[in-house]
Scaffold this active site. Structure first.
Site, PDB file in Angstrom:
ATOM      1  N   LYS A 144       0.808  -1.188   0.000  1.00 36.85           N
ATOM      2  CA  LYS A 144       0.000   0.000   0.000  1.00 36.85           C
ATOM      3  C   LYS A 144       0.855   1.256   0.000  1.00 36.85           C
ATOM      4  O   LYS A 144       0.375   2.340  -0.281  1.00 36.85           O
ATOM      5  CB  LYS A 144      -0.875   0.010   1.277  1.00 36.85           C
ATOM      6  CG  LYS A 144      -1.826  -1.158   1.386  1.00 36.85           C
ATOM      7  CD  LYS A 144      -2.533  -1.133   2.746  1.00 36.85           C
ATOM      8  CE  LYS A 144      -2.180  -2.403   3.459  1.00 36.85           C
ATOM      9  NZ  LYS A 144      -2.859  -2.527   4.775  1.00 36.85           N
ATOM     10  N   GLY A 145       2.135   1.063   0.349  1.00 34.69           N
ATOM     11  CA  GLY A 145       3.011   2.210   0.571  1.00 34.69           C
ATOM     12  C   GLY A 145       3.120   3.200  -0.572  1.00 34.69           C
ATOM     13  O   GLY A 145       3.329   4.396  -0.354  1.00 34.69           O
TER      14      GLY A 145
ATOM     15  N   ASP B  42      14.662  -0.380   0.272  1.00 28.84           N
ATOM     16  CA  ASP B  42      15.380  -0.522   1.541  1.00 28.84           C
ATOM     17  C   ASP B  42      16.388  -1.667   1.389  1.00 28.84           C
ATOM     18  O   ASP B  42      17.422  -1.508   0.762  1.00 28.84           O
ATOM     19  CB  ASP B  42      14.328  -0.768   2.627  1.00 28.84           C
ATOM     20  CG  ASP B  42      14.871  -0.733   4.043  1.00 28.84           C
ATOM     21  OD1 ASP B  42      15.808   0.029   4.303  1.00 28.84           O
ATOM     22  OD2 ASP B  42      14.346  -1.469   4.903  1.00 28.84           O
TER      23      ASP B  42
ATOM     24  N   LYS C  18      17.232   3.956   0.178  1.00 35.32           N
ATOM     25  CA  LYS C  18      18.149   3.845   1.333  1.00 35.32           C
ATOM     26  C   LYS C  18      19.269   2.904   0.939  1.00 35.32           C
ATOM     27  O   LYS C  18      19.270   1.731   1.328  1.00 35.32           O
ATOM     28  CB  LYS C  18      17.401   3.203   2.517  1.00 35.32           C
ATOM     29  CG  LYS C  18      16.610   4.123   3.404  1.00 35.32           C
ATOM     30  CD  LYS C  18      16.118   3.303   4.603  1.00 35.32           C
ATOM     31  CE  LYS C  18      15.018   3.986   5.365  1.00 35.32           C
ATOM     32  NZ  LYS C  18      14.361   3.053   6.316  1.00 35.32           N
TER      33      LYS C  18
HETATM   34  P1  IMP Z   1      12.756  -3.862   1.292  1.00 34.83           P
HETATM   35  O1  IMP Z   1      12.265  -5.161   0.798  1.00 34.83           O
HETATM   36  O2  IMP Z   1      13.600  -4.004   2.513  1.00 34.83           O
HETATM   37  O3  IMP Z   1      13.427  -3.023   0.227  1.00 34.83           O
HETATM   38  O4  IMP Z   1      11.502  -3.092   1.872  1.00 34.83           O
HETATM   39  C1  IMP Z   1      10.683  -2.309   1.126  1.00 34.83           C
HETATM   40  C2  IMP Z   1       9.414  -2.046   1.916  1.00 34.83           C
HETATM   41  O5  IMP Z   1       9.690  -1.913   3.313  1.00 34.83           O
HETATM   42  C3  IMP Z   1       8.805  -0.738   1.504  1.00 34.83           C
HETATM   43  O6  IMP Z   1       7.916  -0.893   0.444  1.00 34.83           O
HETATM   44  C4  IMP Z   1       8.135  -0.275   2.802  1.00 34.83           C
HETATM   45  O7  IMP Z   1       6.845  -0.806   2.891  1.00 34.83           O
HETATM   46  C5  IMP Z   1       8.978  -0.868   3.901  1.00 34.83           C
HETATM   47  N1  IMP Z   1       9.939   0.118   4.453  1.00 34.83           N
HETATM   48  C6  IMP Z   1      11.280   0.115   4.313  1.00 34.83           C
HETATM   49  N2  IMP Z   1      11.849   1.173   4.932  1.00 34.83           N
HETATM   50  C7  IMP Z   1      10.817   1.871   5.472  1.00 34.83           C
HETATM   51  C8  IMP Z   1      10.739   3.096   6.235  1.00 34.83           C
HETATM   52  O8  IMP Z   1      11.728   3.790   6.534  1.00 34.83           O
HETATM   53  N3  IMP Z   1       9.498   3.488   6.608  1.00 34.83           N
HETATM   54  C9  IMP Z   1       8.368   2.788   6.295  1.00 34.83           C
HETATM   55  N4  IMP Z   1       8.392   1.657   5.575  1.00 34.83           N
HETATM   56  C10 IMP Z   1       9.600   1.190   5.179  1.00 34.83           C
END
Ligand code: IMP
Ligand code: MG
Length: 182
Positions: A45-46, A105, A133
């Site tokens: 949903k982000g 992330d 990030k």
């Molecule tokens: P990844 O798989 O670790 O790249 O995570 C991506 C997902 O993690 C994003 O779509 C967000 O839903 C969540 N996420 C990662 N970092 C943050 C943050 O700083 N705030 C809120 N949600 C985050």
């Protein structure tokens, strides 16, 4: 009355700042996808808030679709498990797919989605993320379009949640430590 803003320690990106970043991205994408068959795929949903602003700053014809996956539980750390909650409606054949994410992330979520969608043989597939990030990356993945790089801090607002809340903040900020129950 408890206001959402009471929980915010610091604003990192104001509404105006975000609008500027997103409209620039929209202009670049409009130029580079000229004459192509653009399909924006929003990861729920982000990315909904980003998606809704980005699509309106794109000035060429495009289609949209949505996909829901879960990579996080209710907390702040990735579970490493990516589950499809809702799949796309559109068949990707012939489309130039642009995946629209809120934040890159660890990269686990996007690399999984990328592989999955690539297998459906779109004409092309690229990644667009509002926030990046890079310090947190555990898999080798880069977005083709990045709104802005952010430090290794947990951010909320403009679609990003903590425990399913704060998505409706119009800006992006950092929560007060006491909100995490610390
Ligand atoms: P990844 O798989 O670790 O790249 O995570 C991506 C997902 O993690 C994003 O779509 C967000 O839903 C969540 N996420 C990662 N970092 C943050 C943050 O700083 N705030 C809120 N949600 C985050
Ligand atoms: Mg989340």
């Amino acid at each position: 009355m408890h206001q959402l803003t009471d929980d915010i320690e610091k604003v990192l990106f104001s509404e105006e700042k975000l609008a500027g970043i997103v409209s620039k991205m929209g202009a670049t994408i409009s130029k580079e996808y000229q004459g192509k068959n653009l399909l924006l795929v929003s990861i729920l949903k982000g990315s909904v808030v980003f998606m809704s602003d980005l699509m309106r700053s794109i000035t060429i014809p495009c289609s949209i679709d949505f996909m829901a996956v879960s990579s996080y539980g209710s907390g702040m750390k990735t579970s490493g498990v990516v589950k499809i909650i809702k799949d796309l409606d559109i068949n990707l054949k012939g489309y130039d797919v642009l995946i629209v994410e809120d934040i890159l992330d660890s990269g686990l979520t996007l690399s999984y989605i990328l592989e999955l969608l690539q297998a459906r043989q779109p004409k092309s597939i690229r990644l667009c993320t509002l926030f990046d990030k890079p310090d947190r990356r555990t898999v080798d993945i880069k977005a083709n379009y990045v709104g802005t790089v952010v430090p290794d801090e947990f951010i909320v607002g403009y679609g990003l949640d903590y425990d399913e809340k704060y998505r409706n903040l119009p800006f992006v900020g950092i929560l007060k430590p006491e909100v995490y129950g610390g």
